[in-house]
Design a protein around this motif. Structure first.
Motif, short mmCIF file in Angstrom:
data_model
loop_
_atom_site.label_atom_id
_atom_site.label_comp_id
_atom_site.label_asym_id
_atom_site.label_seq_id
_atom_site.Cartn_x
_atom_site.Cartn_y
_atom_site.Cartn_z
N ASP A 141 4.41 10.64 -13.24
CA ASP A 141 4.40 11.25 -13.71
C ASP A 141 5.29 10.93 -14.68
OD1 ASP A 141 2.29 12.53 -12.97
OD2 ASP A 141 2.81 14.26 -11.92
N LYS A 142 6.33 10.85 -14.56
CA LYS A 142 8.04 10.82 -15.83
C LYS A 142 7.10 9.34 -16.29
CE LYS A 142 10.51 12.58 -16.21
NZ LYS A 142 11.28 13.64 -17.16
N GLY A 143 6.91 8.20 -15.68
CA GLY A 143 6.64 7.00 -16.04
C GLY A 143 5.63 6.74 -16.73
N LEU A 144 4.68 7.71 -16.88
CA LEU A 144 3.84 8.03 -17.79
C LEU A 144 4.29 8.45 -19.03
CD1 LEU A 144 1.05 7.53 -18.36
CD2 LEU A 144 0.02 9.82 -17.21
N GLU A 145 5.00 9.96 -18.66
CA GLU A 145 5.88 9.74 -20.23
C GLU A 145 6.49 9.14 -21.10
OE1 GLU A 145 9.26 13.82 -20.73
OE2 GLU A 145 7.70 13.39 -18.95
N TYR A 146 7.27 8.59 -20.41
CA TYR A 146 7.93 7.76 -21.06
C TYR A 146 7.38 6.57 -21.67
CZ TYR A 146 12.35 9.12 -17.92
OH TYR A 146 13.39 9.89 -17.92
N ALA A 155 9.68 3.92 -18.23
CA ALA A 155 8.87 4.00 -17.30
C ALA A 155 8.58 2.77 -16.01
CB ALA A 155 7.59 3.62 -19.11
N LEU A 156 9.20 1.78 -16.83
CA LEU A 156 8.71 1.00 -15.74
C LEU A 156 10.13 1.12 -14.14
CD1 LEU A 156 9.30 -2.42 -17.46
CD2 LEU A 156 7.03 -1.34 -15.91
N ASN A 157 11.18 1.60 -14.92
CA ASN A 157 11.90 2.32 -13.61
C ASN A 157 11.11 3.21 -12.96
OD1 ASN A 157 14.99 0.79 -13.10
ND2 ASN A 157 14.23 0.78 -15.17
N SER A 158 10.63 4.67 -13.75
CA SER A 158 10.17 5.75 -12.66
C SER A 158 8.85 4.32 -12.16
CB SER A 158 9.35 6.74 -14.01
OG SER A 158 10.73 7.31 -14.62
N LEU A 159 8.04 3.58 -12.79
CA LEU A 159 7.27 3.45 -11.99
C LEU A 159 7.31 2.64 -10.75
CD1 LEU A 159 4.85 2.18 -14.81
CD2 LEU A 159 4.89 4.17 -13.30
N GLU A 160 8.91 2.01 -10.32
CA GLU A 160 8.86 1.12 -9.46
C GLU A 160 9.02 2.12 -8.60
OE1 GLU A 160 10.23 -1.92 -7.16
OE2 GLU A 160 8.73 -2.00 -8.91
N ARG A 161 9.81 3.08 -9.15
CA ARG A 161 10.25 3.88 -7.92
C ARG A 161 8.74 5.17 -7.37
NH1 ARG A 161 15.09 8.13 -9.35
NH2 ARG A 161 14.84 8.12 -7.43
N SER A 162 7.87 5.64 -7.96
CA SER A 162 6.53 4.94 -7.43
C SER A 162 6.11 4.69 -6.48
CB SER A 162 5.89 5.96 -8.89
OG SER A 162 4.81 5.80 -7.82
N VAL A 163 6.06 3.36 -7.06
CA VAL A 163 5.79 2.67 -5.97
C VAL A 163 6.51 2.48 -4.65
CG1 VAL A 163 5.04 0.41 -5.84
CG2 VAL A 163 4.99 1.21 -7.74
N LEU A 164 7.63 2.33 -4.67
CA LEU A 164 8.24 2.04 -3.83
C LEU A 164 8.06 3.45 -2.42
CD1 LEU A 164 11.24 0.65 -4.86
CD2 LEU A 164 10.09 -0.66 -3.82
N ASP A 165 7.97 5.03 -3.31
CA ASP A 165 8.20 5.70 -2.23
C ASP A 165 6.44 5.84 -1.55
OD1 ASP A 165 9.85 6.92 -2.62
OD2 ASP A 165 9.43 8.37 -4.81
#
Length: 355
Positions: A141-146, A155-165
């Motif tokens: 959600d944060k990545g989408l907001e960014y 955005a890419l940093n947040s999305l990478e963390r989403s994938v790693l989780d």
């Protein structure tokens, strides 16, 4: 591999920091480390240079965009390298001999131990899984907001963390990361790697179709046309009713591989069973024009212009067809229409068709 200095950490600001935040952080640190107030202190002098270097990059829009991408890809490669080393370490066989020991417990003890172990296992497995899924959704959600705010690096940093989780948003995170990398940075290679990671997490045919379609687009963007067709074809096997897949394959055959007969097959599939797909009419007109079938081409381009409306390329193609049919007046009218729509080729052809 090359190590990237994180200028955001140097200035102690977030990855989504505004230009004002960056300027304020720089001024505070510059005062602290300035050589005039730290005479003879080489460490603080070097720190002042690093702070100035960080500000020089992050305060310049073009330099910042280039740096953000290089930092992201550098960290991404480091993460892959660490993951690879960890995987190898985990898979190394370890042999330790332990002599057997006989231990005897009562039935009641066995039951109690079993209940305790099951409770502990459930806690160990379910609690982290629940937290991981929540974290994955939060970071997505944060990545989408960014992304919506055009803060692509954050955005890419947040999305990478989403994938790693390893949560429920892995596929969506991989798709969005691929979109940012391909559309905003032109990095098709890394976009494809995200799609491959998404395929590992995909749990439905719908998700696999989206991923295959995106991978096909990125392969086309990197000029691997046959690879793109292969991905689109795999997606068609899962969802034969997906019209955009037929159009994508047809467009590659027509405009990239010059295989006009194959393109016609896929364009006509878009018009089967009474389907209304006006873009296919232009593709058919183009293919028949290239094959020298003027009447067929004229039929489809007229249909396209009537149904789809104003389009410079369509007017230009019809002008060429009119010229081939000897209708110079109509050719002149169409090439002027295309020229008014800022077609550079049409502007050059006006003097030939409107003499």
């Amino acid at each position: 591999m090359e190590s990237y200095q994180d200028y955001y950490q140097v200035l102690d600001v977030g990855y989504n920091a505004s230009s004002e935040d960056v300027k304020l952080a720089y001024r505070q640190l510059a005062k602290r480390y300035h050589p005039d107030v730290n005479a003879g202190d080489r460490d603080k002098e070097e720190m002042f240079k690093l702070v100035s270097e960080a500000y020089n990059v992050l305060s310049n829009t073009d330099k910042k965009a280039s740096y953000d991408l290089s930092l992201l890809l550098g960290l991404y490669e480091d993460e892959k390298s660490r993951s690879s080393r960890a995987t190898k370490a985990r898979t190394q066989p370890q042999y330790t001999y332990r002599p057997p020991v006989s231990v005897y417990y009562s039935k009641l003890t066995y039951v109690g131990m079993t209940i305790l172990i099951l409770t502990l296992v459930a806690s160990i497995l379910l609690v982290p899984i629940g937290l991981s899924r929540y974290s994955s959704s939060y970071h997505y959600d944060k990545g989408l907001e960014y992304y919506q705010n055009e803060q692509y690096y954050a955005a890419l940093n947040s999305l990478e963390r989403s994938v790693l989780d390893f949560g429920g948003k892995n596929v969506e995170a991989c798709l969005l990361a691929g979109t940012i990398l391909s559309e905003e940075y032109g990095q098709f290679k890394y976009a494809i790697e995200y799609i491959d990671r998404g395929m590992e997490a995909a749990s439905s045919d719908g998700e696999r179709v989206q991923l295959l379609y995106s991978k096909g687009l990125y392969l086309r963007g990197s000029a691997d046309y046959n690879g793109a067709i292969e991905q689109f074809s795999k997606a068609l096997e899962l969802w034969p009713q997906y019209d955009s897949l037929y159009f994508a394959i047809a467009s590659i055959y027509a405009f990239n591989l010059d295989q006009y007969e194959n393109a016609i097959i896929y364009y006509k599939q878009l018009q089967a069973d009474g389907k209304k797909f006006d873009e296919a009419n232009y593709g058919l007109a183009y293919c028949y024009y290239k094959l020298g079938e003027v009447d067929q081409s004229a039929r489809y381009i007229n249909k396209y212009i009537v149904n789809y409306g104003i389009n410079a390329e369509a007017y230009l193609l019809r002008a060429k067809l009119n010229a081939k049919q000897g209708d110079n007046q109509s050719a002149c009218e169409d090439v002027k229409k295309a020229s008014r729509l800022h077609s550079g080729e049409a502007e050059n052809l006006v003097k030939y068709y409107c003499m």
